[in-house]
Design a protein around this motif. Structure first.
Motif, mmCIF file in Angstrom:
data_model
loop_
_atom_site.group_PDB
_atom_site.id
_atom_site.type_symbol
_atom_site.label_atom_id
_atom_site.label_comp_id
_atom_site.label_asym_id
_atom_site.label_seq_id
_atom_site.Cartn_x
_atom_site.Cartn_y
_atom_site.Cartn_z
ATOM 1 N N ARG A 33 0.860 -1.192 0.000
ATOM 2 C CA ARG A 33 0.000 0.000 0.000
ATOM 3 C C ARG A 33 0.891 1.235 0.000
ATOM 4 O O ARG A 33 1.764 1.372 0.856
ATOM 5 C CB ARG A 33 -0.882 -0.018 1.254
ATOM 6 C CG ARG A 33 -2.258 0.501 1.051
ATOM 7 C CD ARG A 33 -3.141 0.340 2.282
ATOM 8 N NE ARG A 33 -2.535 0.917 3.465
ATOM 9 C CZ ARG A 33 -2.337 0.265 4.599
ATOM 10 N NH1 ARG A 33 -2.669 -0.991 4.709
ATOM 11 N NH2 ARG A 33 -1.783 0.866 5.623
ATOM 12 N N ARG A 49 -0.289 6.125 11.788
ATOM 13 C CA ARG A 49 -0.565 5.143 10.730
ATOM 14 C C ARG A 49 0.490 4.045 10.734
ATOM 15 O O ARG A 49 0.181 2.862 10.634
ATOM 16 C CB ARG A 49 -0.609 5.805 9.361
ATOM 17 C CG ARG A 49 -0.849 4.803 8.225
ATOM 18 C CD ARG A 49 -0.591 5.373 6.870
ATOM 19 N NE ARG A 49 -1.284 6.616 6.639
ATOM 20 C CZ ARG A 49 -1.917 6.935 5.527
ATOM 21 N NH1 ARG A 49 -1.957 6.081 4.531
ATOM 22 N NH2 ARG A 49 -2.499 8.088 5.379
ATOM 23 N N LEU A 50 1.763 4.437 10.855
ATOM 24 C CA LEU A 50 2.847 3.456 10.891
ATOM 25 C C LEU A 50 2.752 2.580 12.136
ATOM 26 O O LEU A 50 2.933 1.363 12.060
ATOM 27 C CB LEU A 50 4.206 4.158 10.833
ATOM 28 C CG LEU A 50 4.566 4.776 9.493
ATOM 29 C CD1 LEU A 50 5.796 5.671 9.635
ATOM 30 C CD2 LEU A 50 4.803 3.698 8.447
ATOM 31 N N SER A 52 0.052 1.805 13.821
ATOM 32 C CA SER A 52 -1.068 0.876 13.602
ATOM 33 C C SER A 52 -0.675 -0.231 12.637
ATOM 34 O O SER A 52 -1.018 -1.391 12.843
ATOM 35 C CB SER A 52 -2.290 1.623 13.055
ATOM 36 O OG SER A 52 -2.799 2.500 14.013
ATOM 37 N N HIS A 53 0.034 0.141 11.583
ATOM 38 C CA HIS A 53 0.469 -0.843 10.590
ATOM 39 C C HIS A 53 1.263 -1.960 11.264
ATOM 40 O O HIS A 53 0.979 -3.144 11.076
ATOM 41 C CB HIS A 53 1.316 -0.149 9.519
ATOM 42 C CG HIS A 53 2.020 -1.086 8.594
ATOM 43 N ND1 HIS A 53 1.372 -1.753 7.572
ATOM 44 C CD2 HIS A 53 3.318 -1.497 8.544
ATOM 45 C CE1 HIS A 53 2.235 -2.519 6.933
ATOM 46 N NE2 HIS A 53 3.432 -2.377 7.504
ATOM 47 N N GLY A 58 1.580 -5.733 10.253
ATOM 48 C CA GLY A 58 2.061 -5.383 8.919
ATOM 49 C C GLY A 58 3.540 -5.666 8.765
ATOM 50 O O GLY A 58 4.289 -5.699 9.741
ATOM 51 N N VAL A 61 8.193 -1.623 5.885
ATOM 52 C CA VAL A 61 7.771 -0.475 5.087
ATOM 53 C C VAL A 61 8.987 0.015 4.311
ATOM 54 O O VAL A 61 9.983 0.429 4.906
ATOM 55 C CB VAL A 61 7.216 0.658 5.986
ATOM 56 C CG1 VAL A 61 6.894 1.897 5.157
ATOM 57 C CG2 VAL A 61 5.988 0.182 6.749
ATOM 58 N N LEU A 129 3.838 0.260 2.387
ATOM 59 C CA LEU A 129 3.494 -0.533 3.564
ATOM 60 C C LEU A 129 3.090 -1.927 3.098
ATOM 61 O O LEU A 129 2.120 -2.069 2.349
ATOM 62 C CB LEU A 129 2.349 0.114 4.336
ATOM 63 C CG LEU A 129 2.673 1.434 5.040
ATOM 64 C CD1 LEU A 129 2.620 2.608 4.091
ATOM 65 C CD2 LEU A 129 1.718 1.651 6.182
ATOM 66 N N SER A 131 1.940 -5.925 3.567
ATOM 67 C CA SER A 131 1.245 -6.868 4.440
ATOM 68 C C SER A 131 2.092 -8.130 4.513
ATOM 69 O O SER A 131 2.934 -8.366 3.653
ATOM 70 C CB SER A 131 -0.140 -7.198 3.877
ATOM 71 O OG SER A 131 -0.006 -7.852 2.627
#
Length: 146
Positions: A33, A49-50, A52-53, A58, A61, A129, A131
């Protein structure tokens, strides 16, 4: 993949996060993403955001910029009680299997860096990012089961 001119193959040219995301999709890797940050100082606004990722499982990155040509891979975020924040950065040029994790840190391949000094405030950045492949397959399987 056909998105580059014929002379690109075998050249010393690099690809960026956008191309890396396309490669992940083309070769069946984990989903990538994209997130564009117009200026490095704007990364402060992306820390939640990072966080949470990574807290949701996740993957790494990938980070690329224009004025800041030092490629980076983010492996984690540490948010302090006030405004300090650190990112765990892996130099993507690292290769091979280390004897132990401390070997990577001692050699400077991986380490925590303060966000304010790890990114050029005037450079734009693209973040890819990723998965984890297992998560993506589980989501696809769940969709097929419904």
């Amino acid at each position: 993949m056909g998105d580059k001119p014929p002379g690109f193959r075998g050249s010393p040219s690099w690809i960026g996060c956008v191309e890396a995301s396309l490669c992940l999709a083309h070769f069946g890797g984990p989903q990538g993403r994209l997130c564009h940050v117009p200026r490095g100082m704007g990364l402060q606004g992306e820390l939640d955001r990072l966080y949470s990722h990574f807290s949701e499982g996740g993957g790494p990155v990938m980070v690329g910029g224009d004025a800041d040509a030092r490629a980076k891979a983010l492996l984690g975020v540490c948010l302090g009680p006030r405004t300090e924040a650190h990112v765990l950065i892996l130099d993507p040029h690292c290769w091979g299997a280390p004897e132990n994790p401390t070997e990577l840190q001692a050699a400077g391949w991986v380490g925590w860096q303060e966000v304010a000094t790890a990114f050029d405030p005037n450079s734009f950045y693209n973040l890819c990012l990723t998965s984890r492949l297992e998560q993506q397959q589980q989501k696809q399987q769940h969709t097929l089961d419904c």
